[in-house]
Design a protein around this motif. Structure first.
Motif, PDB file in Angstrom:
ATOM      1  N   HIS A 230       0.814  -1.221   0.000  1.00 34.90           N
ATOM      2  CA  HIS A 230       0.000   0.000   0.000  1.00 34.90           C
ATOM      3  C   HIS A 230       0.847   1.271   0.000  1.00 34.90           C
ATOM      4  O   HIS A 230       0.371   2.345   0.387  1.00 34.90           O
ATOM      5  CB  HIS A 230      -0.941   0.001   1.207  1.00 34.90           C
ATOM      6  CG  HIS A 230      -1.822  -1.197   1.294  1.00 34.90           C
ATOM      7  ND1 HIS A 230      -2.571  -1.638   0.230  1.00 34.90           N
ATOM      8  CD2 HIS A 230      -2.072  -2.060   2.327  1.00 34.90           C
ATOM      9  CE1 HIS A 230      -3.258  -2.723   0.600  1.00 34.90           C
ATOM     10  NE2 HIS A 230      -2.965  -2.996   1.856  1.00 34.90           N
ATOM     11  N   THR A 233      -0.411   4.625  -1.365  1.00 38.93           N
ATOM     12  CA  THR A 233      -1.455   5.384  -0.654  1.00 38.93           C
ATOM     13  C   THR A 233      -0.859   6.361   0.349  1.00 38.93           C
ATOM     14  O   THR A 233      -1.595   7.028   1.078  1.00 38.93           O
ATOM     15  CB  THR A 233      -2.401   4.427   0.094  1.00 38.93           C
ATOM     16  OG1 THR A 233      -1.702   3.792   1.184  1.00 38.93           O
ATOM     17  CG2 THR A 233      -2.967   3.372  -0.834  1.00 38.93           C
ATOM     18  N   GLN A 240      -0.516   7.928   5.550  1.00 46.28           N
ATOM     19  CA  GLN A 240      -1.526   7.512   4.588  1.00 46.28           C
ATOM     20  C   GLN A 240      -2.628   8.574   4.504  1.00 46.28           C
ATOM     21  O   GLN A 240      -2.765   9.424   5.386  1.00 46.28           O
ATOM     22  CB  GLN A 240      -2.125   6.170   5.013  1.00 46.28           C
ATOM     23  CG  GLN A 240      -2.849   5.433   3.890  1.00 46.28           C
ATOM     24  CD  GLN A 240      -3.401   4.098   4.375  1.00 46.28           C
ATOM     25  OE1 GLN A 240      -4.016   4.018   5.425  1.00 46.28           O
ATOM     26  NE2 GLN A 240      -3.174   3.046   3.599  1.00 46.28           N
ATOM     27  N   THR A 371     -11.428   3.001   0.682  1.00 44.84           N
ATOM     28  CA  THR A 371     -10.527   2.049   1.333  1.00 44.84           C
ATOM     29  C   THR A 371     -10.836   0.595   0.980  1.00 44.84           C
ATOM     30  O   THR A 371      -9.921  -0.195   0.744  1.00 44.84           O
ATOM     31  CB  THR A 371     -10.568   2.188   2.863  1.00 44.84           C
ATOM     32  OG1 THR A 371     -11.914   1.982   3.332  1.00 44.84           O
ATOM     33  CG2 THR A 371     -10.082   3.561   3.299  1.00 44.84           C
ATOM     34  N   ILE A 378      -6.997   0.791  -1.321  1.00 51.78           N
ATOM     35  CA  ILE A 378      -6.385  -0.247  -0.499  1.00 51.78           C
ATOM     36  C   ILE A 378      -6.785  -1.651  -0.936  1.00 51.78           C
ATOM     37  O   ILE A 378      -5.937  -2.495  -1.224  1.00 51.78           O
ATOM     38  CB  ILE A 378      -6.739  -0.035   0.988  1.00 51.78           C
ATOM     39  CG1 ILE A 378      -6.147   1.288   1.481  1.00 51.78           C
ATOM     40  CG2 ILE A 378      -6.239  -1.197   1.843  1.00 51.78           C
ATOM     41  CD1 ILE A 378      -6.538   1.666   2.886  1.00 51.78           C
TER      42      ILE A 378
END
Length: 441
Positions: A230, A233, A240, A371, A378
């Protein structure tokens, strides 16, 4: 040496070349065999020895808030109905007419005084009992009085704080015993409501990936992957994007200014029965804006000290083996359904905290869209990883893969709970050991 293994249930006999010992030996202390993920024969055995033996999450009681409400889903590939009867009791019944076996309810959700079969018009009460038969005098009355003439109930159904579970196994242990210390994940989510009640009131994200169900389950006990998987992100400040309400505490620290992956320092817990949890990613308490209004309601309901404890950044999620993940950080619930050895369905349900400001819930849906939807920042990373794992495990380069991170450094917290610091794989090992015990029985 190969042995035939017979697995019996009410409907079929599955012949297998795997013995119980061979299945058990697929899990070693620090690694697992790739056939657990790619062999259709192993998956068929999982259906009998895991999914039909333990408690499976069905749905939340808020989906059936009124008498006559129903919610249709599947368990182990079989259509079932979560329903509320006129006496307010909750039931889980097979979605099957007792006459010719037709699926009775075809809508996902609805309300009806009687569940009517479209084929011959047989009607059933919301608890599954046979209520009406056209031309009834032409049938033997004794046969119509048999339970199987109705929409048959699953052998066991229990609920914990609104979360309904069912089992195909009439001898399964009580739900409270199965959940054990892992029930705290449900408690921590429900207690975030000022009135101690949550609702599934905003639909769900539903998507599929071409991979084994255990890949998603393991990912929920994996704090080793976020720094790599991730990384896109994360902003220049090492944090994040904002994914929770409040002016503060809505973003998580991933990297220090010198590039250290602090996210990988996060701990993981393994529980009995294969449950697991991840410590929180968030290093700051939420505050500011509407969050302060919400917190005031919580203090009015619980007092200052109890509110501090409830809203503490304690854990990211709690995964209840083998079918549901309580996503505390995102105030949502993720459901895992194994469809085939290489096909898994995922549902992610945003949760409304009853009694909290409405904007808290509407913001939650917005955050969940970015998300954990199929096209989110994600979840899309994770789905790509799952499918790559499924493809890679088909190769013959190695028969085993390693699950040894943090081994030997676990801290025994009592009651069967092991804490592993520094993104330990202790939670994944707990899942594998539960798989081993069930499959090797």
């Amino acid at each position: 040496m190969s042995m035939d293994l017979k697995i019996f249930n009410r409907d079929k006999v599955i012949m297998s070349n795997y013995s119980s010992e061979q299945l058990r030996n697929m899990v070693r202390e620090d690694r697992v065999h790739r056939n657990m993920y790619i062999d259709p024969e192993v998956f068929e055995i999982e259906k009998e020895k895991i999914f039909k033996k333990v408690w499976l999450y069905v749905g939340h009681e808020s989906l059936i808030s009124n008498p006559g409400d129903y919610y249709c889903t599947t368990l182990v590939g079989q259509p079932v109905v979560l329903s509320r009867n006129v006496d307010n009791s909750v039931h889980v019944i097979f979605n099957r007419c007792g006459h010719r076996g037709a699926k009775v309810l075809n809508r996902k959700r609805g309300n009806a005084k009687l569940f009517s079969c479209m084929y011959h018009g047989w009607g059933f009460k919301p608890d599954g009992q046979l209520a009406g038969v056209p031309m009834r005098v032409d049938f033997p009355e004794k046969a119509l009085q048999e339970p199987q003439s109705g929409m048959v109930s699953l052998p066991r159904v229990e609920s914990y704080r609104g979360f309904v579970f069912a089992s195909f196994n009439k001898d399964v242990e009580p739900l409270a015993d199965y959940l054990g210390e892992a029930r705290r994940g449900i408690d921590e989510l429900v207690d975030r409501s000022p009135v101690g009640k949550i609702e599934f009131a905003a639909g769900c994200h539903r998507y599929h990936f071409k991979g084994n169900w255990k890949l998603q389950l393991e990912n929920q006990a994996d704090m080793y992957h976020p720094a790599a998987c991730h990384a896109s992100t994360v902003g220049p400040d090492g944090r994040q994007f904002r994914r929770r309400a409040g002016k503060e505490g809505g973003d998580a620290a991933f990297f220090t200014p010198d590039g250290e992956a602090v996210v990988a320092q996060t701990g993981v817990r393994g529980f009995l029965k294969g449950h697991s949890s991840e410590a929180s990613l968030f290093d700051k308490e939420q505050s500011g804006g509407v969050w302060d209004d919400y917190r005031t309601l919580m203090v009015d309901a619980y007092g200052e000290e109890r509110t501090k404890d409830i809203l503490k950044n304690r854990r990211h999620s709690m995964t209840l083996f083998p079918s549901v993940d309580i996503l505390i950080a995102q105030t949502s619930v993720r459901v895992i359904r194994a469809v085939a050895v290489d096909h898994t369905e995922i549902e992610v349900w945003p949760v409304r905290l009853t009694g909290a400001p409405d904007v808290i819930s509407t913001d939650l849906v917005k955050y969940l869209n970015i998300t954990h939807s199929a096209a989110s920042f994600i979840q899309s990373d994770d789905l790509e990883a799952f499918e790559r794992c499924q493809e890679g495990l088909k190769t013959e380069g190695a028969e085993w893969f390693l699950v040894a991170k943090g081994m030997g450094h676990e801290i025994d917290e009592g009651k069967g709970v092991l804490f592993g610091p520094r993104s330990s794989e202790v939670g994944q090992r707990a899942q594998h050991y539960a798989w081993r015990d069930l499959m090797g029985a």
